[in-house]
Design a protein around this motif. Structure first.
Motif, PDB file in Angstrom:
ATOM      1  N   PRO A  17      -5.109  -4.715  -3.219  1.00 45.40           N
ATOM      2  CA  PRO A  17      -4.958  -5.502  -2.858  1.00 45.40           C
ATOM      3  C   PRO A  17      -6.843  -5.657  -2.369  1.00 45.40           C
ATOM      4  N   TRP A  24       0.046  -8.380  -2.789  1.00 51.77           N
ATOM      5  CA  TRP A  24       0.131  -8.475  -4.093  1.00 51.77           C
ATOM      6  C   TRP A  24       0.775 -10.118  -4.161  1.00 51.77           C
ATOM      7  N   GLN A  25       0.643  -9.942  -5.296  1.00 48.47           N
ATOM      8  CA  GLN A  25       1.498 -11.103  -6.267  1.00 48.47           C
ATOM      9  C   GLN A  25       2.555 -11.044  -7.360  1.00 48.47           C
ATOM     10  N   LEU A  26       3.625 -11.500  -6.670  1.00 49.74           N
ATOM     11  CA  LEU A  26       4.678 -11.098  -7.826  1.00 49.74           C
ATOM     12  C   LEU A  26       4.787 -11.822  -8.737  1.00 49.74           C
ATOM     13  N   LEU A  27       4.374 -11.492  -9.839  1.00 52.12           N
ATOM     14  CA  LEU A  27       4.221 -12.534 -11.215  1.00 52.12           C
ATOM     15  C   LEU A  27       5.641 -12.842 -11.949  1.00 52.12           C
ATOM     16  N   TRP A 279       3.228  -2.516   2.453  1.00 52.85           N
ATOM     17  CA  TRP A 279       3.868  -3.948   1.860  1.00 52.85           C
ATOM     18  C   TRP A 279       5.248  -4.063   1.692  1.00 52.85           C
ATOM     19  N   LEU A 284       8.532 -10.358  -0.657  1.00 50.06           N
ATOM     20  CA  LEU A 284       7.351 -10.998  -1.844  1.00 50.06           C
ATOM     21  C   LEU A 284       8.466 -11.685  -2.380  1.00 50.06           C
ATOM     22  N   THR A 306      -2.689  -3.570 -12.764  1.00 49.47           N
ATOM     23  CA  THR A 306      -0.814  -4.442 -11.984  1.00 49.47           C
ATOM     24  C   THR A 306      -0.089  -3.059 -11.726  1.00 49.47           C
ATOM     25  N   LEU A 326       4.182  -6.204 -10.306  1.00 50.43           N
ATOM     26  CA  LEU A 326       2.817  -7.585  -9.118  1.00 50.43           C
ATOM     27  C   LEU A 326       1.261  -7.239  -9.635  1.00 50.43           C
ATOM     28  N   LEU A 329      -3.991  -9.158  -4.404  1.00 45.30           N
ATOM     29  CA  LEU A 329      -4.670 -10.327  -4.426  1.00 45.30           C
ATOM     30  C   LEU A 329      -5.648  -9.337  -4.205  1.00 45.30           C
ATOM     31  N   PRO A 339      -8.628 -12.786  -8.565  1.00 48.27           N
ATOM     32  CA  PRO A 339      -8.031 -14.479  -9.149  1.00 48.27           C
ATOM     33  C   PRO A 339      -8.858 -15.501  -9.415  1.00 48.27           C
TER      34      PRO A 339
END
Length: 339
Positions: A17, A24-27, A279, A284, A306, A326, A329, A339
């Motif tokens: 990040p 983080w973004q959980l895809l 984190w 999340l 990722t 993940l 961001l 992003p």
């Protein structure tokens, strides 16, 4: 204090990040079956390697007879479909059981960490493996190297039962870095010891070296009894990402990701290395479960890398085999990879 140069280097890393507080973004996260197409039970996934060019994943199970499971990544990055192979037991192993906890590739060789679940019949070891072929997910045992005596379980020293070695990292210069799940019996309770293995020119030669610093071991409140390191991976600029897992009866789980600065293998420091950032992955949206394996995943179209995670179901019907992806961001000011 973290050096400005280090922060600048980390900001350029597409797997982190930026800023680190962005998180983080959980895809996605998906369940895998508990049986193969031929009806063989699968699970216990404690190690993982990704073969990104081939779009493949290799999972290592800590089943009583250790096996690997190959997965072809079909579909798209954000909407994957999985084609699972049949489980492939590690071939050539003697009667002494193996307990596979980590799997890495170093050059053309593959290495596996085997846990000391029962020290009387199953020592803590580093194993040299041979991969059958590029189209086959099976492995055979070439050589086994017991860990140094100070790591072997004993009355007042060594690994705790069923507590490692847990993490294995391939470094440059023919080195492997190992870590246990919890501090050794003779170590301070807040310090997780590291072990360096230097690979020699011949497959029957390996030299272990104790190194400093250790990693800070700081369980989440409430998870002290069942907290430990489950995976450690190296990223660009020689920094490390560590995956920690916690559990409390009857069914409460913690999963924490931490970033550590580059480890100076020859450094002589007094205290443990503290994380730069951490984190909470359950917060999340990651399913509360036994997340044990981690590897770098494919890159997104915007340049971000990722992080792929896998869970160990312990062959428990109340738990699941899962994969999750993940993505870090990144703000617009961080340049390529935002992003």
């Amino acid at each position: 204090m973290i050096a400005i140069q280090l922060l600048a280097a980390l900001a350029l890393n597409p797997l982190l990040p930026c800023p680190l507080t962005a998180g983080w973004q959980l895809l996605w996260q998906q369940e895998l079956p508990k049986q193969s197409a031929m009806g063989i039970p699968i699970g216990g996934f404690s190690g993982m390697q990704t073969l990104l060019k081939q779009q493949q994943i290799i999972l290592l199970s800590d089943a009583p007879r250790a096996f690997t499971l190959g997965i072809d990544w079909r579909g798209s990055l954000l909407n994957p479909r999985w084609q699972l192979s049949e489980p492939q037991p590690i071939q050539g192993s003697p009667n002494t059981p193996l307990d596979g906890e980590a799997l890495v590739q170093s050059g053309a060789a593959w290495w596996m960490a085997s846990e000391a679940r029962d020290a009387s019949i199953q020592p803590a070891e580093l194993l040299l493996l041979n991969k059958a072929s590029s189209s086959n997910f099976g492995f055979s045992l070439i050589n086994r190297f017991p860990l140094p005596q100070e790591w072997q379980p004993a009355l007042d020293s060594g690994l705790l039962p069923n507590q490692g070695p847990e993490a294995l990292v391939a470094l440059s210069g023919k080195h492997l870095l190992m870590a246990a799940e919890r501090p050794l019996k003779q170590d301070p309770p807040n310090q997780l010891r590291l072990l360096l293995a230097e690979i020699k020119s011949k497959p029957d030669q390996l030299q272990f070296k104790q190194i400093l610093p250790s990693l800070e071991y700081q369980p989440a409140a409430g998870a002290e009894a069942h907290w430990g390191l489950t995976e450690l991976i190296a990223i660009e600029n020689d920094a490390f990402l560590a995956l920690w897992r916690g559990y409390r009866e009857p069914n409460q789980w913690w999963s924490r990701l931490e970033l550590f600065a580059p480890i100076q293998l020859s450094a002589k420091t007094k205290g443990p290395l503290k994380p730069i950032a951490q984190w909470d992955l359950i917060g999340l949206g990651l399913a509360p479960d036994n997340w044990e394996a981690m590897a770098e995943g494919p890159r997104l179209g915007d340049g971000r890398s990722t992080l792929l995670l896998a869970s160990d179901d312990n062959f428990n019907p109340l738990q699941a085999n899962r994969l999750a992806l993940l993505a870090p961001l990144r703000s617009a000011s961080c340049g390529k990879g935002r992003p």
